[in-house]
Write a protein that holds these residues in place. Structure first.
Motif, PDB file in Angstrom:
ATOM      1  N   GLY A 120      -2.860  -4.564  19.550  1.00  0.00           N
ATOM      2  CA  GLY A 120      -2.245  -3.284  19.847  1.00  0.00           C
ATOM      3  C   GLY A 120      -1.839  -2.505  18.616  1.00  0.00           C
ATOM      4  N   VAL A 121      -2.619  -2.639  17.527  1.00  0.00           N
ATOM      5  CA  VAL A 121      -2.297  -1.933  16.288  1.00  0.00           C
ATOM      6  C   VAL A 121      -3.518  -1.146  15.816  1.00  0.00           C
ATOM      7  CG1 VAL A 121      -0.589  -3.661  15.605  1.00  0.00           C
ATOM      8  CG2 VAL A 121      -2.964  -3.906  14.836  1.00  0.00           C
ATOM      9  N   ARG A 122      -3.282  -0.242  14.872  1.00  0.00           N
ATOM     10  CA  ARG A 122      -4.364   0.530  14.275  1.00  0.00           C
ATOM     11  C   ARG A 122      -4.301   0.397  12.761  1.00  0.00           C
ATOM     12  NH1 ARG A 122      -4.380   6.341  17.551  1.00  0.00           N
ATOM     13  NH2 ARG A 122      -4.762   5.468  19.651  1.00  0.00           N
ATOM     14  N   TRP A 123      -5.436   0.099  12.171  1.00  0.00           N
ATOM     15  CA  TRP A 123      -5.516   0.075  10.713  1.00  0.00           C
ATOM     16  C   TRP A 123      -6.223   1.347  10.251  1.00  0.00           C
ATOM     17  CZ3 TRP A 123     -10.465  -0.286   8.389  1.00  0.00           C
ATOM     18  CH2 TRP A 123     -11.519  -0.584   9.269  1.00  0.00           C
ATOM     19  N   SER A 124      -5.798   1.876   9.137  1.00  0.00           N
ATOM     20  CA  SER A 124      -6.299   3.177   8.688  1.00  0.00           C
ATOM     21  C   SER A 124      -7.299   3.082   7.544  1.00  0.00           C
ATOM     22  CB  SER A 124      -5.126   4.061   8.247  1.00  0.00           C
ATOM     23  OG  SER A 124      -4.415   3.454   7.179  1.00  0.00           O
ATOM     24  N   LYS A 125      -7.194   2.024   6.746  1.00  0.00           N
ATOM     25  CA  LYS A 125      -8.036   1.933   5.559  1.00  0.00           C
ATOM     26  C   LYS A 125      -8.189   0.478   5.156  1.00  0.00           C
ATOM     27  CE  LYS A 125      -8.197   3.469   0.690  1.00  0.00           C
ATOM     28  NZ  LYS A 125      -7.466   4.235  -0.360  1.00  0.00           N
ATOM     29  N   LEU A 126      -9.381   0.119   4.658  1.00  0.00           N
ATOM     30  CA  LEU A 126      -9.638  -1.220   4.126  1.00  0.00           C
ATOM     31  C   LEU A 126      -9.995  -1.112   2.653  1.00  0.00           C
ATOM     32  CD1 LEU A 126     -10.256  -4.290   4.258  1.00  0.00           C
ATOM     33  CD2 LEU A 126     -12.591  -3.660   4.943  1.00  0.00           C
ATOM     34  N   SER A 127      -9.311  -1.887   1.823  1.00  0.00           N
ATOM     35  CA  SER A 127      -9.640  -1.976   0.407  1.00  0.00           C
ATOM     36  C   SER A 127      -9.921  -3.427   0.062  1.00  0.00           C
ATOM     37  CB  SER A 127      -8.480  -1.472  -0.465  1.00  0.00           C
ATOM     38  OG  SER A 127      -8.233  -0.099  -0.239  1.00  0.00           O
ATOM     39  N   LEU A 128     -10.885  -3.641  -0.839  1.00  0.00           N
ATOM     40  CA  LEU A 128     -11.173  -4.985  -1.318  1.00  0.00           C
ATOM     41  C   LEU A 128     -10.341  -5.264  -2.557  1.00  0.00           C
ATOM     42  CD1 LEU A 128     -15.061  -5.279  -0.968  1.00  0.00           C
ATOM     43  CD2 LEU A 128     -13.281  -5.878   0.676  1.00  0.00           C
ATOM     44  N   SER A 129      -9.796  -6.470  -2.612  1.00  0.00           N
ATOM     45  CA  SER A 129      -8.944  -6.875  -3.725  1.00  0.00           C
ATOM     46  C   SER A 129      -9.609  -8.004  -4.497  1.00  0.00           C
ATOM     47  CB  SER A 129      -7.579  -7.334  -3.198  1.00  0.00           C
ATOM     48  OG  SER A 129      -6.867  -8.047  -4.184  1.00  0.00           O
ATOM     49  N   SER A 130      -9.302  -8.099  -5.785  1.00  0.00           N
ATOM     50  CA  SER A 130      -9.757  -9.203  -6.622  1.00  0.00           C
ATOM     51  C   SER A 130      -8.568 -10.008  -7.140  1.00  0.00           C
ATOM     52  CB  SER A 130     -10.573  -8.670  -7.809  1.00  0.00           C
ATOM     53  OG  SER A 130     -11.709  -7.954  -7.374  1.00  0.00           O
ATOM     54  N   ALA A 131      -7.444  -9.897  -6.469  1.00  0.00           N
ATOM     55  CA  ALA A 131      -6.212 -10.534  -6.950  1.00  0.00           C
ATOM     56  C   ALA A 131      -6.344 -12.047  -6.983  1.00  0.00           C
ATOM     57  CB  ALA A 131      -5.039 -10.139  -6.049  1.00  0.00           C
ATOM     58  N   ASN A 132      -5.665 -12.657  -7.956  1.00  0.00           N
ATOM     59  CA  ASN A 132      -5.597 -14.105  -8.049  1.00  0.00           C
ATOM     60  C   ASN A 132      -4.309 -14.641  -7.433  1.00  0.00           C
ATOM     61  OD1 ASN A 132      -8.062 -14.509  -9.437  1.00  0.00           O
ATOM     62  ND2 ASN A 132      -7.104 -13.940 -11.373  1.00  0.00           N
ATOM     63  N   THR A 133      -3.553 -13.799  -6.753  1.00  0.00           N
ATOM     64  CA  THR A 133      -2.239 -14.204  -6.263  1.00  0.00           C
ATOM     65  C   THR A 133      -2.092 -14.147  -4.755  1.00  0.00           C
ATOM     66  OG1 THR A 133      -1.476 -11.933  -6.619  1.00  0.00           O
ATOM     67  CG2 THR A 133      -1.048 -13.527  -8.376  1.00  0.00           C
ATOM     68  N   ARG A 134      -3.014 -13.491  -4.054  1.00  0.00           N
ATOM     69  CA  ARG A 134      -2.871 -13.394  -2.604  1.00  0.00           C
ATOM     70  C   ARG A 134      -4.212 -13.101  -1.953  1.00  0.00           C
ATOM     71  NH1 ARG A 134       1.051  -8.380  -1.608  1.00  0.00           N
ATOM     72  NH2 ARG A 134       1.975  -9.035  -3.559  1.00  0.00           N
ATOM     73  N   TRP A 135      -4.313 -13.476  -0.696  1.00  0.00           N
ATOM     74  CA  TRP A 135      -5.527 -13.217   0.070  1.00  0.00           C
ATOM     75  C   TRP A 135      -5.537 -11.817   0.656  1.00  0.00           C
ATOM     76  CZ3 TRP A 135      -9.329 -15.972  -1.054  1.00  0.00           C
ATOM     77  CH2 TRP A 135      -9.261 -17.356  -1.224  1.00  0.00           C
ATOM     78  N   GLY A 136      -4.377 -11.267   0.935  1.00  0.00           N
ATOM     79  CA  GLY A 136      -4.373  -9.949   1.537  1.00  0.00           C
ATOM     80  C   GLY A 136      -2.985  -9.365   1.585  1.00  0.00           C
ATOM     81  N   SER A 137      -2.909  -8.120   1.993  1.00  0.00           N
ATOM     82  CA  SER A 137      -1.624  -7.450   2.161  1.00  0.00           C
ATOM     83  C   SER A 137      -1.805  -6.325   3.169  1.00  0.00           C
ATOM     84  CB  SER A 137      -1.097  -6.898   0.833  1.00  0.00           C
ATOM     85  OG  SER A 137      -1.979  -5.908   0.320  1.00  0.00           O
ATOM     86  N   ALA A 138      -0.688  -5.890   3.741  1.00  0.00           N
ATOM     87  CA  ALA A 138      -0.719  -4.811   4.730  1.00  0.00           C
ATOM     88  C   ALA A 138       0.422  -3.844   4.465  1.00  0.00           C
ATOM     89  CB  ALA A 138      -0.597  -5.392   6.142  1.00  0.00           C
ATOM     90  N   ARG A 139       0.149  -2.566   4.633  1.00  0.00           N
ATOM     91  CA  ARG A 139       1.177  -1.543   4.499  1.00  0.00           C
ATOM     92  C   ARG A 139       1.448  -0.937   5.862  1.00  0.00           C
ATOM     93  NH1 ARG A 139      -0.625   2.329  -0.385  1.00  0.00           N
ATOM     94  NH2 ARG A 139       0.600   3.706   0.959  1.00  0.00           N
ATOM     95  N   VAL A 140       2.637  -0.407   6.012  1.00  0.00           N
ATOM     96  CA  VAL A 140       3.022   0.142   7.309  1.00  0.00           C
ATOM     97  C   VAL A 140       2.197   1.370   7.693  1.00  0.00           C
ATOM     98  CG1 VAL A 140       5.356  -0.762   7.259  1.00  0.00           C
ATOM     99  CG2 VAL A 140       4.881   1.437   6.180  1.00  0.00           C
ATOM    100  N   ASP A 141       1.493   1.975   6.743  1.00  0.00           N
ATOM    101  CA  ASP A 141       0.634   3.108   7.083  1.00  0.00           C
ATOM    102  C   ASP A 141      -0.749   2.653   7.553  1.00  0.00           C
ATOM    103  OD1 ASP A 141      -0.476   2.213   4.736  1.00  0.00           O
ATOM    104  OD2 ASP A 141      -0.237   4.094   3.629  1.00  0.00           O
ATOM    105  N   GLY A 142      -0.938   1.321   7.715  1.00  0.00           N
ATOM    106  CA  GLY A 142      -2.200   0.804   8.214  1.00  0.00           C
ATOM    107  C   GLY A 142      -3.221   0.468   7.152  1.00  0.00           C
ATOM    108  N   HIS A 143      -2.838   0.561   5.888  1.00  0.00           N
ATOM    109  CA  HIS A 143      -3.751   0.235   4.794  1.00  0.00           C
ATOM    110  C   HIS A 143      -3.784  -1.282   4.615  1.00  0.00           C
ATOM    111  CE1 HIS A 143      -4.967   0.925   0.290  1.00  0.00           C
ATOM    112  NE2 HIS A 143      -5.846   0.190   0.962  1.00  0.00           N
ATOM    113  N   ILE A 144      -4.966  -1.884   4.812  1.00  0.00           N
ATOM    114  CA  ILE A 144      -5.159  -3.325   4.693  1.00  0.00           C
ATOM    115  C   ILE A 144      -5.944  -3.622   3.421  1.00  0.00           C
ATOM    116  CG2 ILE A 144      -6.152  -5.391   5.754  1.00  0.00           C
ATOM    117  CD1 ILE A 144      -3.907  -4.282   7.400  1.00  0.00           C
TER     118      ILE A 144
END
Length: 306
Positions: free
Chosen positions: A220-244
């Motif tokens: 029941g959620v909507r995501w607005s944007k997907l970005s690819l990360s190369s971080a060595n510290t985390r697999w992912g993150s989410a912002r309240v504006d729907g940016h994943i």
């Protein structure tokens, strides 16, 4: 060769119910994961309670976890779960190794004093843990020989690196277990690696978008944007504006583990924390998330985990 370090981030996953065989499927044609609870329509009040960008800060905890951890601390914004043991030492001792942080103290030292000492040593502890993690990443990257015929981890299995000089016609093939790389004559291993990683990132984006599109309506959620990360510290993150943001190196993992990370981040669009309500949200569409979470925690960096 020393055993690979464990990648102990916030995401741990399990077996691969989506992938019934060892064959590597095309990310474009991957069937969606299903579960009886997944068909349930999202409740209206859940959408109404979605946080607004102004009201809720971004919160994505990353950290380090010892597999036998029995105490926890937040050091420089990172959650560090460590193993605490009593010993015959005369003072509090700290050991950072492949499994994480171990703290030992004599019996007469109180737990409050132990926790205070961990906080005081926080900068050193986090720096050492990050060094182990970085070394682990480098070992994995160096383990791949970026030459024709090399095996590259992909979706829990491997694909064979197929290196061709530009201008050389590539034979048509339906073999989805090949990673095609076209490079100039005399290209170095670094050049081959860069082209190969570009191919992996393209596959990652296609697959991640499919999984986001599948799971978002179920939560029941909507995501607005997907970005690819190369971080060595985390697999992912989410912002309240729907940016994943998702780490492209997830493409090395089985799809079941990728799905856990996707659901984890989408669930943050309803609960920007790791409270019981957050885990209940994850469990709505992924009842076995704990097994997936545990398996990812135990898998070595960069191998068909990452």
């Amino acid at each position: 060769m020393r055993a690979p370090l464990q990648f102990v981030l916030d995401f741990f996953t399990g077996g691969d119910p989506v992938m019934p065989s060892a064959k590597v499927p095309s990310p474009v044609t991957l069937p969606p994961a299903t579960h009886p609870k997944a068909a349930a329509a999202p409740q209206p009040e859940q959408e109404a309670q979605a946080p607004t960008p102004q009201a809720v800060p971004v919160l994505e905890v990353m950290g380090f976890t010892h597999p036998a951890a029995n105490r926890h601390a937040v050091l420089h914004g990172m959650t560090v779960s460590f193993l605490f043991e009593r010993s015959r030492r005369r003072s509090i001792g700290f050991l950072v190794g492949a499994e994480g942080l171990v703290v030992r103290a004599p019996s007469w030292v109180t737990l409050r004093e132990v926790d205070a000492a961990v906080q005081e040593k926080g900068a050193w502890i986090v720096a050492k843990l990050q060094q182990f993690k970085q070394r682990q990443t480098e070992q994995f990257q160096q383990a791949i020989e970026w030459t024709h015929g090399a095996q590259v981890p992909f979706l829990g299995g491997t694909v064979q690196l197929c290196v061709l000089e530009r201008g050389t016609p590539q034979a048509a093939t339906a073999d989805v277990q090949r990673l095609p790389v076209s490079v100039p004559p005399g290209a170095s291993a670094t050049q081959v690696r860069e082209v190969a990683e570009a191919w992996l990132k393209k596959q990652a984006r296609t697959l991640f978008e499919q999984r986001l599109q599948h799971f978002a309506p179920l939560l029941g959620v909507r995501w607005s944007k997907l970005s690819l990360s190369s971080a060595n510290t985390r697999w992912g993150s989410a912002r309240v504006d729907g940016h994943i943001r998702l780490n492209w190196r997830l493409i090395h993992l089985p799809v079941s583990q990728i799905d856990y990370v996707v659901v984890h981040e989408l669930a943050h669009l309803r609960e920007m924390n790791h409270s019981p309500r957050f885990w209940e949200t994850v469990g709505e569409v992924m009842p076995d998330y704990a097994q997936r979470r545990k398996a990812l925690k135990q898998a070595p960096m960069g191998l068909p985990q990452d």
